[in-house]
Design a protein around this motif. Sequence first.
Motif, PDB file in Angstrom:
ATOM      1  N   HIS A  24      44.133  -5.454  48.169  1.00 37.66           N
ATOM      2  CA  HIS A  24      45.469  -5.586  47.616  1.00 37.66           C
ATOM      3  C   HIS A  24      45.930  -4.230  47.077  1.00 37.66           C
ATOM      4  CE1 HIS A  24      44.062  -5.627  43.464  1.00 37.66           C
ATOM      5  NE2 HIS A  24      43.114  -6.448  43.862  1.00 37.66           N
ATOM      6  N   LEU A  25      47.157  -4.230  46.606  1.00 38.77           N
ATOM      7  CA  LEU A  25      47.774  -2.966  46.232  1.00 38.77           C
ATOM      8  C   LEU A  25      46.902  -2.147  45.260  1.00 38.77           C
ATOM      9  CD1 LEU A  25      50.455  -1.502  46.805  1.00 38.77           C
ATOM     10  CD2 LEU A  25      51.314  -2.480  44.683  1.00 38.77           C
ATOM     11  N   GLY A  26      46.250  -2.835  44.333  1.00 38.83           N
ATOM     12  CA  GLY A  26      45.395  -2.138  43.363  1.00 38.83           C
ATOM     13  C   GLY A  26      44.243  -1.404  44.044  1.00 38.83           C
ATOM     14  N   ASN A  27      43.621  -2.032  45.063  1.00 39.55           N
ATOM     15  CA  ASN A  27      42.538  -1.350  45.784  1.00 39.55           C
ATOM     16  C   ASN A  27      43.074  -0.161  46.560  1.00 39.55           C
ATOM     17  OD1 ASN A  27      41.745  -4.623  46.846  1.00 39.55           O
ATOM     18  ND2 ASN A  27      40.660  -3.546  45.218  1.00 39.55           N
ATOM     19  N   LEU A  28      44.250  -0.349  47.174  1.00 44.65           N
ATOM     20  CA  LEU A  28      44.824   0.738  47.977  1.00 44.65           C
ATOM     21  C   LEU A  28      45.100   1.953  47.092  1.00 44.65           C
ATOM     22  CD1 LEU A  28      47.431  -1.225  50.101  1.00 44.65           C
ATOM     23  CD2 LEU A  28      45.066  -0.675  50.670  1.00 44.65           C
ATOM     24  N   TRP A  29      45.617   1.667  45.935  1.00 46.98           N
ATOM     25  CA  TRP A  29      45.936   2.711  44.948  1.00 46.98           C
ATOM     26  C   TRP A  29      44.696   3.529  44.615  1.00 46.98           C
ATOM     27  CZ3 TRP A  29      49.284   5.295  41.885  1.00 46.98           C
ATOM     28  CH2 TRP A  29      48.966   5.584  40.563  1.00 46.98           C
ATOM     29  N   LEU A 274      53.234   4.761  46.448  1.00 45.48           N
ATOM     30  CA  LEU A 274      52.070   4.960  45.574  1.00 45.48           C
ATOM     31  C   LEU A 274      52.024   6.404  45.063  1.00 45.48           C
ATOM     32  CD1 LEU A 274      49.322   2.905  47.493  1.00 45.48           C
ATOM     33  CD2 LEU A 274      50.455   2.296  45.353  1.00 45.48           C
ATOM     34  N   ALA A 275      52.396   7.339  45.932  1.00 45.12           N
ATOM     35  CA  ALA A 275      52.388   8.751  45.524  1.00 45.12           C
ATOM     36  C   ALA A 275      53.416   9.007  44.427  1.00 45.12           C
ATOM     37  CB  ALA A 275      52.685   9.638  46.730  1.00 45.12           C
ATOM     38  N   LEU A 276      54.546   8.331  44.528  1.00 45.50           N
ATOM     39  CA  LEU A 276      55.578   8.472  43.503  1.00 45.50           C
ATOM     40  C   LEU A 276      55.062   7.904  42.175  1.00 45.50           C
ATOM     41  CD1 LEU A 276      58.467   9.455  43.231  1.00 45.50           C
ATOM     42  CD2 LEU A 276      59.260   7.174  43.885  1.00 45.50           C
ATOM     43  N   ALA A 277      54.434   6.721  42.241  1.00 45.99           N
ATOM     44  CA  ALA A 277      53.881   6.102  41.031  1.00 45.99           C
ATOM     45  C   ALA A 277      52.788   6.984  40.420  1.00 45.99           C
ATOM     46  CB  ALA A 277      53.321   4.716  41.357  1.00 45.99           C
ATOM     47  N   ALA A 278      52.081   7.721  41.282  1.00 47.34           N
ATOM     48  CA  ALA A 278      50.993   8.594  40.794  1.00 47.34           C
ATOM     49  C   ALA A 278      51.516   9.917  40.253  1.00 47.34           C
ATOM     50  CB  ALA A 278      50.000   8.857  41.925  1.00 47.34           C
ATOM     51  N   GLU A 283      60.215  12.650  44.284  1.00 47.13           N
ATOM     52  CA  GLU A 283      61.087  11.536  44.677  1.00 47.13           C
ATOM     53  C   GLU A 283      60.480  10.832  45.890  1.00 47.13           C
ATOM     54  OE1 GLU A 283      64.237  14.100  47.343  1.00 47.13           O
ATOM     55  OE2 GLU A 283      64.586  13.821  45.184  1.00 47.13           O
ATOM     56  N   TYR A 284      60.974   9.637  46.106  1.00 45.77           N
ATOM     57  CA  TYR A 284      60.364   8.841  47.162  1.00 45.77           C
ATOM     58  C   TYR A 284      60.602   9.439  48.550  1.00 45.77           C
ATOM     59  CZ  TYR A 284      59.671   5.432  50.726  1.00 45.77           C
ATOM     60  OH  TYR A 284      59.255   4.852  51.881  1.00 45.77           O
ATOM     61  N   ALA A 285      59.546   9.483  49.343  1.00 49.47           N
ATOM     62  CA  ALA A 285      59.662   9.807  50.767  1.00 49.47           C
ATOM     63  C   ALA A 285      58.474   9.164  51.469  1.00 49.47           C
ATOM     64  CB  ALA A 285      59.610  11.323  50.980  1.00 49.47           C
ATOM     65  N   TRP A 298      44.766  16.655  39.497  1.00 46.69           N
ATOM     66  CA  TRP A 298      44.313  15.679  38.485  1.00 46.69           C
ATOM     67  C   TRP A 298      45.324  15.538  37.354  1.00 46.69           C
ATOM     68  CZ3 TRP A 298      40.385  12.648  39.592  1.00 46.69           C
ATOM     69  CH2 TRP A 298      39.335  13.096  40.393  1.00 46.69           C
ATOM     70  N   ASP A 299      45.886  16.679  36.911  1.00 46.83           N
ATOM     71  CA  ASP A 299      46.719  16.596  35.710  1.00 46.83           C
ATOM     72  C   ASP A 299      48.100  15.986  35.957  1.00 46.83           C
ATOM     73  OD1 ASP A 299      47.822  18.701  37.038  1.00 46.83           O
ATOM     74  OD2 ASP A 299      47.431  20.209  35.485  1.00 46.83           O
ATOM     75  N   LYS A 300      48.427  15.691  37.221  1.00 48.23           N
ATOM     76  CA  LYS A 300      49.685  14.982  37.476  1.00 48.23           C
ATOM     77  C   LYS A 300      49.523  13.467  37.283  1.00 48.23           C
ATOM     78  CE  LYS A 300      51.549  17.994  41.131  1.00 48.23           C
ATOM     79  NZ  LYS A 300      51.789  18.037  42.594  1.00 48.23           N
ATOM     80  N   LEU A 301      48.286  13.007  37.332  1.00 45.05           N
ATOM     81  CA  LEU A 301      48.060  11.554  37.361  1.00 45.05           C
ATOM     82  C   LEU A 301      48.316  10.928  35.995  1.00 45.05           C
ATOM     83  CD1 LEU A 301      44.729  11.368  39.420  1.00 45.05           C
ATOM     84  CD2 LEU A 301      47.075  11.238  40.253  1.00 45.05           C
ATOM     85  N   PRO A 302      48.881   9.713  35.987  1.00 45.98           N
ATOM     86  CA  PRO A 302      49.024   9.010  34.703  1.00 45.98           C
ATOM     87  C   PRO A 302      47.646   8.643  34.161  1.00 45.98           C
ATOM     88  CG  PRO A 302      49.618   7.560  36.533  1.00 45.98           C
ATOM     89  CD  PRO A 302      49.321   8.906  37.127  1.00 45.98           C
ATOM     90  N   ARG A 303      47.555   8.501  32.841  1.00 42.03           N
ATOM     91  CA  ARG A 303      46.255   8.170  32.232  1.00 42.03           C
ATOM     92  C   ARG A 303      46.133   6.715  31.838  1.00 42.03           C
ATOM     93  NH1 ARG A 303      44.011  12.703  28.743  1.00 42.03           N
ATOM     94  NH2 ARG A 303      44.274  14.466  30.112  1.00 42.03           N
ATOM     95  N   GLN A 304      47.258   6.130  31.458  1.00 42.99           N
ATOM     96  CA  GLN A 304      47.230   4.760  30.938  1.00 42.99           C
ATOM     97  C   GLN A 304      47.491   3.765  32.060  1.00 42.99           C
ATOM     98  OE1 GLN A 304      47.439   4.032  27.356  1.00 42.99           O
ATOM     99  NE2 GLN A 304      46.848   6.160  27.080  1.00 42.99           N
ATOM    100  N   ASP A 305      46.903   2.569  31.918  1.00 44.16           N
ATOM    101  CA  ASP A 305      47.281   1.480  32.810  1.00 44.16           C
ATOM    102  C   ASP A 305      48.787   1.301  32.656  1.00 44.16           C
ATOM    103  OD1 ASP A 305      44.613   1.293  33.095  1.00 44.16           O
ATOM    104  OD2 ASP A 305      44.392  -0.624  32.074  1.00 44.16           O
ATOM    105  N   PHE A 306      49.478   1.060  33.728  1.00 43.58           N
ATOM    106  CA  PHE A 306      50.915   1.044  33.565  1.00 43.58           C
ATOM    107  C   PHE A 306      51.629   0.069  34.483  1.00 43.58           C
ATOM    108  CE2 PHE A 306      52.262   3.916  37.186  1.00 43.58           C
ATOM    109  CZ  PHE A 306      50.997   4.045  37.734  1.00 43.58           C
ATOM    110  N   VAL A 307      52.785  -0.347  33.971  1.00 44.31           N
ATOM    111  CA  VAL A 307      53.712  -1.139  34.754  1.00 44.31           C
ATOM    112  C   VAL A 307      54.663  -0.129  35.339  1.00 44.31           C
ATOM    113  CG1 VAL A 307      55.469  -2.917  34.713  1.00 44.31           C
ATOM    114  CG2 VAL A 307      53.604  -2.976  33.059  1.00 44.31           C
ATOM    115  N   ASN A 308      54.714  -0.050  36.633  1.00 45.48           N
ATOM    116  CA  ASN A 308      55.556   0.975  37.218  1.00 45.48           C
ATOM    117  C   ASN A 308      56.700   0.334  37.973  1.00 45.48           C
ATOM    118  OD1 ASN A 308      56.294   3.028  39.429  1.00 45.48           O
ATOM    119  ND2 ASN A 308      55.212   4.183  37.847  1.00 45.48           N
TER     120      ASN A 308
END
Length: 321
Positions: A24-29, A274-278, A283-285, A298-308
Amino acid sequence: MSAPAASVSPVRGRFAPSPSGRMHLGNLWSCLLAWLAARSAGGGMVLRLENLDPDRCRPEFCDQVMRDLEWLGLDWDGQPIYQSRRTEAYAAAFRALEDQGLVYPCFCTRAQRLAASAPHRSDGVVLYSGRCRHLTPAERETLSAQRAPAWRVQVPEETVSFRDQIQGDYAQNLAAECGDFILRRSDGVYAYQLAVVVDDAFQGVTQVVRGSDLLDSAPRQLWLQSKLGLPHPEYGHVPLLLSPDGRRLAKRDRDLELSQLKERFTAPQLVGRLALAAGLLPEYAPVTPQELLPHFAWDKLPRQDFVNEHIYYFRNTQNHW
Ligand code: GLU
């Protein structure tokens, strides 16, 4: 498939899906981020099917997981390994811990484990009280006649700390926050914590990127690696995608299963979202994993669990982008 990592770079990442259903989406992420972390460093990537549990993991799901990863554009080096075929290796590690006097049989029922006397962690998790740790040989013999035991490893009063690539410094006192944990179930199946350290070492994994739900497993794994004389990989625990109501995405979110997503989106559309959420794209493409490689950091990635907000796009909406 590209060449094995060892000849190219010391980094070697891994996919370690549990084939208990469709991805599911979480595994793909987490698979996408694990792949980007390893490949953007010029590293290798290996695959392990974590099908330890014969009741939950059906063989056809293993093939499906591989097809799903390929569909997304994620590759790996060499042949995958299957945990269901690695029992001998787990048995050897189990014996090595036994030889150090660290393993004991546990006869507790579920009700006994949850007994009020057991300490609780601040998040409500009940720690094992250590009830069976001090049984006499005679008591063990009597109880063995009644039920097959599970096998636990005795953890020390020791704080294990490490620096996570995404979550930063993390420390856990094994006795106070984890307790003696299971190495082998009463039905003979070796536990995830043991199998994962044996296999990460066997596959030469130097970088573990996975969901933050496993962050509190890392200290147990680091400690087992030390006891077994195995190298420590680096860890990066990616935040979990939450559904808009704040829950972890789960199998019951059927519309976020890959079978459903594939009907509505192309792989580059999914990867682009997923790349946009990360935080990897401004912007989306639509984009392939390969095209994302130069954008990974690494430093672009969000740290907290999040609702995106981007997750809304994956829900049962029509494909309008
Ligand atoms: N098999 C686990 C899962 O799919 C991941 C284990 C790991 O990455 O260590 O959730």
